[in-house]
Motif scaffolding. Structure first.
Motif, short mmCIF file in Angstrom:
data_model
loop_
_atom_site.label_atom_id
_atom_site.label_comp_id
_atom_site.label_asym_id
_atom_site.label_seq_id
_atom_site.Cartn_x
_atom_site.Cartn_y
_atom_site.Cartn_z
N ARG A 6 0.85 -1.18 0.00
CA ARG A 6 0.00 0.00 0.00
C ARG A 6 0.89 1.24 0.00
N PHE A 7 0.36 2.33 -0.51
CA PHE A 7 1.10 3.58 -0.54
C PHE A 7 0.28 4.67 0.14
N PRO A 8 0.45 4.79 1.47
CA PRO A 8 -0.29 5.83 2.20
C PRO A 8 0.13 7.22 1.74
N VAL A 9 -0.75 8.19 1.92
CA VAL A 9 -0.44 9.56 1.58
C VAL A 9 0.55 10.15 2.58
N ALA A 10 0.45 9.72 3.85
CA ALA A 10 1.36 10.21 4.89
C ALA A 10 1.25 9.32 6.11
N PHE A 11 2.29 9.38 6.94
CA PHE A 11 2.31 8.74 8.25
C PHE A 11 2.39 9.86 9.29
N VAL A 12 1.56 9.78 10.30
CA VAL A 12 1.60 10.75 11.40
C VAL A 12 1.91 9.95 12.66
N HIS A 13 2.85 10.48 13.46
CA HIS A 13 3.24 9.82 14.71
C HIS A 13 2.90 10.74 15.88
N PRO A 14 1.64 10.72 16.33
CA PRO A 14 1.22 11.63 17.40
C PRO A 14 1.91 11.30 18.72
N ILE A 15 2.03 12.34 19.55
CA ILE A 15 2.61 12.12 20.88
C ILE A 15 1.56 12.20 21.98
N ASP A 16 0.34 12.62 21.62
CA ASP A 16 -0.73 12.68 22.61
C ASP A 16 -2.09 12.68 21.91
N VAL A 17 -3.14 12.70 22.70
CA VAL A 17 -4.51 12.63 22.17
C VAL A 17 -4.84 13.85 21.33
N LEU A 18 -4.34 15.01 21.73
CA LEU A 18 -4.59 16.24 20.96
C LEU A 18 -4.03 16.12 19.54
N ASP A 19 -2.85 15.52 19.40
CA ASP A 19 -2.28 15.28 18.06
C ASP A 19 -3.19 14.38 17.23
N ILE A 20 -3.74 13.36 17.86
CA ILE A 20 -4.64 12.45 17.15
C ILE A 20 -5.89 13.19 16.69
N GLN A 21 -6.48 13.97 17.59
CA GLN A 21 -7.67 14.74 17.24
C GLN A 21 -7.39 15.68 16.07
N ASN A 22 -6.28 16.41 16.13
CA ASN A 22 -5.95 17.35 15.06
C ASN A 22 -5.69 16.64 13.74
N THR A 23 -5.06 15.48 13.80
CA THR A 23 -4.81 14.70 12.58
C THR A 23 -6.12 14.25 11.95
N ILE A 24 -7.03 13.76 12.77
CA ILE A 24 -8.33 13.31 12.27
C ILE A 24 -9.08 14.47 11.63
N LYS A 25 -9.11 15.61 12.30
CA LYS A 25 -9.83 16.77 11.77
C LYS A 25 -9.22 17.25 10.46
N ALA A 27 -7.53 15.33 8.30
CA ALA A 27 -7.84 14.32 7.28
C ALA A 27 -9.28 14.45 6.79
N ILE A 28 -10.19 14.74 7.71
CA ILE A 28 -11.59 14.92 7.32
C ILE A 28 -11.72 16.12 6.39
N LYS A 29 -11.06 17.20 6.76
CA LYS A 29 -11.12 18.42 5.95
C LYS A 29 -10.56 18.20 4.54
N LEU A 30 -9.47 17.42 4.46
CA LEU A 30 -8.84 17.15 3.16
C LEU A 30 -9.42 15.94 2.45
N LYS A 31 -10.41 15.28 3.10
CA LYS A 31 -11.10 14.12 2.53
C LYS A 31 -10.19 12.91 2.33
N TYR A 32 -9.24 12.74 3.24
CA TYR A 32 -8.39 11.55 3.21
C TYR A 32 -8.97 10.50 4.16
N PRO A 33 -9.05 9.26 3.73
CA PRO A 33 -9.45 8.21 4.66
C PRO A 33 -8.33 8.00 5.69
#
Length: 159
Positions: A6-25, A27-33
């Motif tokens: 598989r060829f993901p568009v990017a890898f994100v390595h969050p350090i806390d829950v806030l990073d995860i929330q921001n990454t999800i938001k 991705a939703i805005k950019l329409k990435y699964p």
């Protein structure tokens, strides 16, 4: 896993829950699964999505393990793999019923998200049941970025 390419568009390595929330938001805005990867591997390659162009949230940095000796409970970060968990609990004279493959991520293993062969099946299961049967509570970030801090109040998430 070399069988699944598989060829993901990017890898994100969050350090806390806030990073995860921001990454999800984002991705939703950019329409990435989005797909979460829990620090280990998957025979089916689920940690990379089911096709190209997924945004992978690799939770490997969420690897803290805190053990309360008095209550005989632990808080386990989803970025751990089984061998890290076994090592930490063994240092304090405890055990945990997990699988036999040391490099499987505990997040996928405990939630039953891995292959049937590795679904938390190990040497302690007859006495202590599956890994998932030993969860008392969990903190979960939902697909919309909302954090559920106490899943006991959400039986549809932890049953």
């Amino acid at each position: 896993n070399e069988r699944v390419i598989r060829f993901p568009v990017a890898f994100v390595h969050p350090i806390d829950v806030l990073d995860i929330q921001n990454t999800i938001k984002c991705a939703i805005k950019l329409k990435y699964p989005i797909v979460a990867r829990s620090g280990g591997h998957s025979f089916e390659g689920y940690g990379l999505g089911d096709k190209d162009c997924y945004l992978v949230i690799d939770l490997v940095n969420l690897n803290k393990i805190t053990i309360n000796i008095t209550s005989q409970t632990a808080v386990i970060g989803t970025g751990n793999v089984i061998d890290q968990l076994y090592y930490k609990v063994n240092q304090l004279g405890f055990a945990f019923p997990a699988g036999t493959c040391p490099y499987v991520g505990v997040g996928g293993l405990i939630m039953g998200g891995v292959s049937i062969i590795w679904k938390g099946l190990g040497y302690l299961n007859r006495k202590f049941e599956l890994s998932s049967d030993n969860i008392l509570d969990a903190q979960i970030v939902l697909a919309n970025g909302t954090v559920v801090y106490n899943v006991k109040n959400y039986p549809e998430l932890l049953w």
